[in-house]
Design a protein around this motif. Structure first.
Motif, PDB file in Angstrom:
ATOM      1  N   VAL A 103       0.926  -1.113  -0.072  1.00  0.00           N
ATOM      2  CA  VAL A 103      -0.007   0.105  -0.063  1.00  0.00           C
ATOM      3  C   VAL A 103       1.039   1.235   0.192  1.00  0.00           C
ATOM      4  O   VAL A 103       0.484   2.311  -0.697  1.00  0.00           O
ATOM      5  CB  VAL A 103      -0.983  -0.033   1.347  1.00  0.00           C
ATOM      6  CG1 VAL A 103      -1.689   1.526   1.326  1.00  0.00           C
ATOM      7  CG2 VAL A 103      -1.873  -1.077   0.972  1.00  0.00           C
TER       8      VAL A 103
ATOM      9  N   GLY B  52       0.805   3.922  -2.894  1.00  0.00           N
ATOM     10  CA  GLY B  52       0.617   5.286  -2.517  1.00  0.00           C
ATOM     11  C   GLY B  52       1.649   6.357  -2.908  1.00  0.00           C
ATOM     12  O   GLY B  52       1.357   7.632  -3.339  1.00  0.00           O
TER      13      GLY B  52
ATOM     14  N   TRP C 248       1.251   9.347  -5.407  1.00  0.00           N
ATOM     15  CA  TRP C 248       1.583  10.625  -4.949  1.00  0.00           C
ATOM     16  C   TRP C 248       2.245  11.475  -5.743  1.00  0.00           C
ATOM     17  O   TRP C 248       2.262  12.549  -6.133  1.00  0.00           O
ATOM     18  CB  TRP C 248       2.037  10.457  -3.356  1.00  0.00           C
ATOM     19  CG  TRP C 248       2.240  12.105  -2.624  1.00  0.00           C
ATOM     20  CD1 TRP C 248       1.754  13.194  -3.254  1.00  0.00           C
ATOM     21  CD2 TRP C 248       2.889  12.070  -1.561  1.00  0.00           C
ATOM     22  NE1 TRP C 248       2.041  14.045  -1.973  1.00  0.00           N
ATOM     23  CE2 TRP C 248       2.774  13.440  -0.909  1.00  0.00           C
ATOM     24  CE3 TRP C 248       3.528  11.055  -0.712  1.00  0.00           C
ATOM     25  CZ2 TRP C 248       3.183  13.773   0.192  1.00  0.00           C
ATOM     26  CZ3 TRP C 248       4.167  11.503   0.484  1.00  0.00           C
ATOM     27  CH2 TRP C 248       4.188  12.976   0.944  1.00  0.00           C
TER      28      TRP C 248
ATOM     29  N   PRO D  37       0.110  11.957   4.692  1.00  0.00           N
ATOM     30  CA  PRO D  37      -0.466  10.806   3.444  1.00  0.00           C
ATOM     31  C   PRO D  37      -0.189   9.568   3.820  1.00  0.00           C
ATOM     32  O   PRO D  37      -0.816   8.611   3.449  1.00  0.00           O
ATOM     33  CB  PRO D  37       0.596  11.162   2.248  1.00  0.00           C
ATOM     34  CG  PRO D  37       1.039  12.807   2.575  1.00  0.00           C
ATOM     35  CD  PRO D  37       1.011  12.691   3.980  1.00  0.00           C
ATOM     36  N   PHE D  38       0.896   9.070   4.699  1.00  0.00           N
ATOM     37  CA  PHE D  38       1.049   7.763   5.000  1.00  0.00           C
ATOM     38  C   PHE D  38       0.257   7.328   6.151  1.00  0.00           C
ATOM     39  O   PHE D  38      -0.117   6.055   6.094  1.00  0.00           O
ATOM     40  CB  PHE D  38       2.438   7.521   5.475  1.00  0.00           C
ATOM     41  CG  PHE D  38       3.655   7.839   4.201  1.00  0.00           C
ATOM     42  CD1 PHE D  38       3.873   6.481   3.483  1.00  0.00           C
ATOM     43  CD2 PHE D  38       4.109   8.876   4.186  1.00  0.00           C
ATOM     44  CE1 PHE D  38       4.651   6.750   2.578  1.00  0.00           C
ATOM     45  CE2 PHE D  38       5.175   8.985   3.162  1.00  0.00           C
ATOM     46  CZ  PHE D  38       5.558   8.010   2.318  1.00  0.00           C
TER      47      PHE D  38
ATOM     48  N   MET E 202      -2.783   6.210   4.050  1.00  0.00           N
ATOM     49  CA  MET E 202      -2.555   4.744   3.489  1.00  0.00           C
ATOM     50  C   MET E 202      -2.605   3.792   4.682  1.00  0.00           C
ATOM     51  O   MET E 202      -3.355   2.667   4.283  1.00  0.00           O
ATOM     52  CB  MET E 202      -1.056   4.839   2.784  1.00  0.00           C
ATOM     53  CG  MET E 202      -0.865   5.922   1.646  1.00  0.00           C
ATOM     54  SD  MET E 202       1.035   5.542   1.324  1.00  0.00           S
ATOM     55  CE  MET E 202       1.281   7.403   0.559  1.00  0.00           C
TER      56      MET E 202
ATOM     57  N   CYS F  72      -6.142   2.736   5.177  1.00  0.00           N
ATOM     58  CA  CYS F  72      -6.514   2.271   3.964  1.00  0.00           C
ATOM     59  C   CYS F  72      -6.291   0.691   4.074  1.00  0.00           C
ATOM     60  O   CYS F  72      -7.165  -0.378   4.084  1.00  0.00           O
ATOM     61  CB  CYS F  72      -6.102   2.628   2.764  1.00  0.00           C
ATOM     62  SG  CYS F  72      -6.686   4.090   2.024  1.00  0.00           S
TER      63      CYS F  72
END
Length: 436
Positions: free
Chosen positions: A191, A195, A199, A409-410, A413, A416
């Motif tokens: 993932v 991602g 990005w 952003p991580f 992720m 998710c």
């Protein structure tokens, strides 16, 4: 003597005050448990628990796996396995846009199979990867966030110290939990790779494409550098999965294997050994203090009947079981903004574990979910420990805002991945159910 509810309120208030003024979490939990037993049962019971729990906890055969895994990770670091891993990952993925970030993620995930410590991963790859990523024109926020987040992969990918702590608190199989973390850990890494690609595709200025092409011969040749990690992983996890030895023996075998790698690489000397054992001892002592304090606090909850009362009340509400899981997730994430992962587990699991198992959740699956939540807590503000490690270890000037901005952003992720693990439990339970 006070009734359990009153004693519980007093202990919770005192615990909050101690944590606010900066008392070490293990000491705060231990004092809270001692005071609670003292108020609810009496001084004799409190002194008896204080006298017996530290020895009984550290005298556990199961708990011996923690210092062995820590020692294995320290020796693997001294053997220079991280440099070889990073070079191999860079040779294979460096040509992609965002390839250095992908290489960092893969190398950190692989090293997690030897270190078992997120903080070690974050510190090592900050010094190794951060200068290279900035030198090649990568945005320093992306670079720092990638290193901080990929360091957390060591929590799930076996051997994992957090898995052992969870197993001790909940009295589950260490072997099954370690194996259960393998596929979710690899899923987390995948993932992250997807991602990162999305990005940097949307924002190509963050990661310029490399123009240097690595010949296939050099790519294949670089794979020789991953033999050390592959050997340790096969030795430890293969031995556990095939039933050759229990996790504690696996830790001992892995530590000896790492020692032999250091020896054959010619890096063995008296000072290195002294530093390695000192580092492993300090880390082990810190973890043991938290575990001892947590067990003393849990003993207070058990003796006063608070755990049973809370569990019975929650189960009597007869809510859909996803409500209980959502409550656990939100509680863990909230506490993760202020406390480290081990402290959260020893505080929440004695109460929440019987409730969640009571509504039908598998305890092994629940362990993986707990560790995944711990991973997220390691990179969320204001107390994301991996973020602070990256900030303090970076040879490139960084602010905490830089690292937190790069890591957010991580976090998305990771959420998710968490949703996938919740919706498809078979991802977690497939390997443990096949164990010999």
């Amino acid at each position: 003597m006070l009734d359990p509810a009153t004693a519980g309120v007093i202990v919770v208030v005192l615990l909050g005050i101690m944590l606010t003024v900066g008392v070490h979490i293990g000491v705060a939990l231990g004092l809270g448990g001692f005071i609670g037993i003292f108020l609810a049962i009496g001084p004799d019971a409190a002194l008896a628990q204080m006298a017996t729990i530290p020895f009984n906890t550290t005298n556990s055969f199961t708990l011996a796996v923690i210092p062995l895994f820590i020692l294995m990770g320290s020796l693997a670091t001294q053997a220079g396995l991280t440099t070889d891993l990073y070079r191999a990952a860079y040779n294979w993925f460096g040509a992609f846009r965002g390839g250095l970030a992908m290489a960092t993620t893969l190398a950190s995930a692989a090293f997690g199979a030897a270190s078992g410590s997120t903080l070690v991963n974050a510190a090592v790859f900050t010094k190794l990867a951060m200068p290279e990523m900035v030198r090649f024109g990568y945005d320093k926020r992306l670079s720092a966030g990638c290193i901080a987040a990929s360091g957390t992969l060591a929590s799930l990918i076996p051997p994992s110290i957090l898995m052992v702590v969870y197993a001790i608190i909940t009295e589950q199989s260490v072997a099954r939990l370690l194996i259960a973390g393998l596929i979710p850990g690899l899923l987390s890494a995948v993932v992250f790779l997807v991602g990162i690609y999305v990005w940097v595709t949307l924002r190509p200025e963050l990661a310029p494409r490399q123009t240097v092409k690595i010949p296939l011969r050099d790519k294949i040749s670089s794979l020789k550098g991953v033999w050390g990690i592959s050997f340790l992983f096969a030795l430890v996890i293969g031995g556990i999965y095939l039933g050759f030895f229990v996790p504690t023996y696996a830790g001992a075998v892995g530590a000896f294997g790492a020692f032999m790698i250091v020896f054959f690489k010619g890096r063995l000397n008296r000072r290195m050994l002294a530093d390695t054992f000192k580092e492993a001892g300090l880390t082990t002592s810190t973890i043991f203090i938290i575990v001892i304090g947590g067990i003393l606090f849990a003993r207070f909850l058990t003796y006063t009947g608070l755990v049973t009362e809370i569990a019975d009340y929650m189960l009597s509400l007869d809510l859909p079981r996803y409500y209980y899981l959502m409550g656990f997730v939100l509680l863990f994430l909230f506490l993760g903004m202020f406390l480290d992962a081990i402290a959260i587990m020893v505080m929440t699991l004695p109460v929440m574990f019987p409730i969640l198992v009571g509504v039908g959740y598998d305890p092994i699956w629940l362990g993986v979910i707990s560790i995944k939540l711990a991973e997220i807590s390691l990179i969320t503000p204001p107390v994301g420990l991996n973020v602070y490690v990256v900030r303090s270890s970076s040879p490139v000037p960084l602010t905490l805002n830089d690292v937190f901005a790069g890591v957010m952003p991580f976090v998305l992720m990771d959420i998710c991945t968490l949703v996938i693990l919740i919706l498809i439990p078979e991802v977690t339970l497939f390997l443990p159910n096949l164990m010999m």
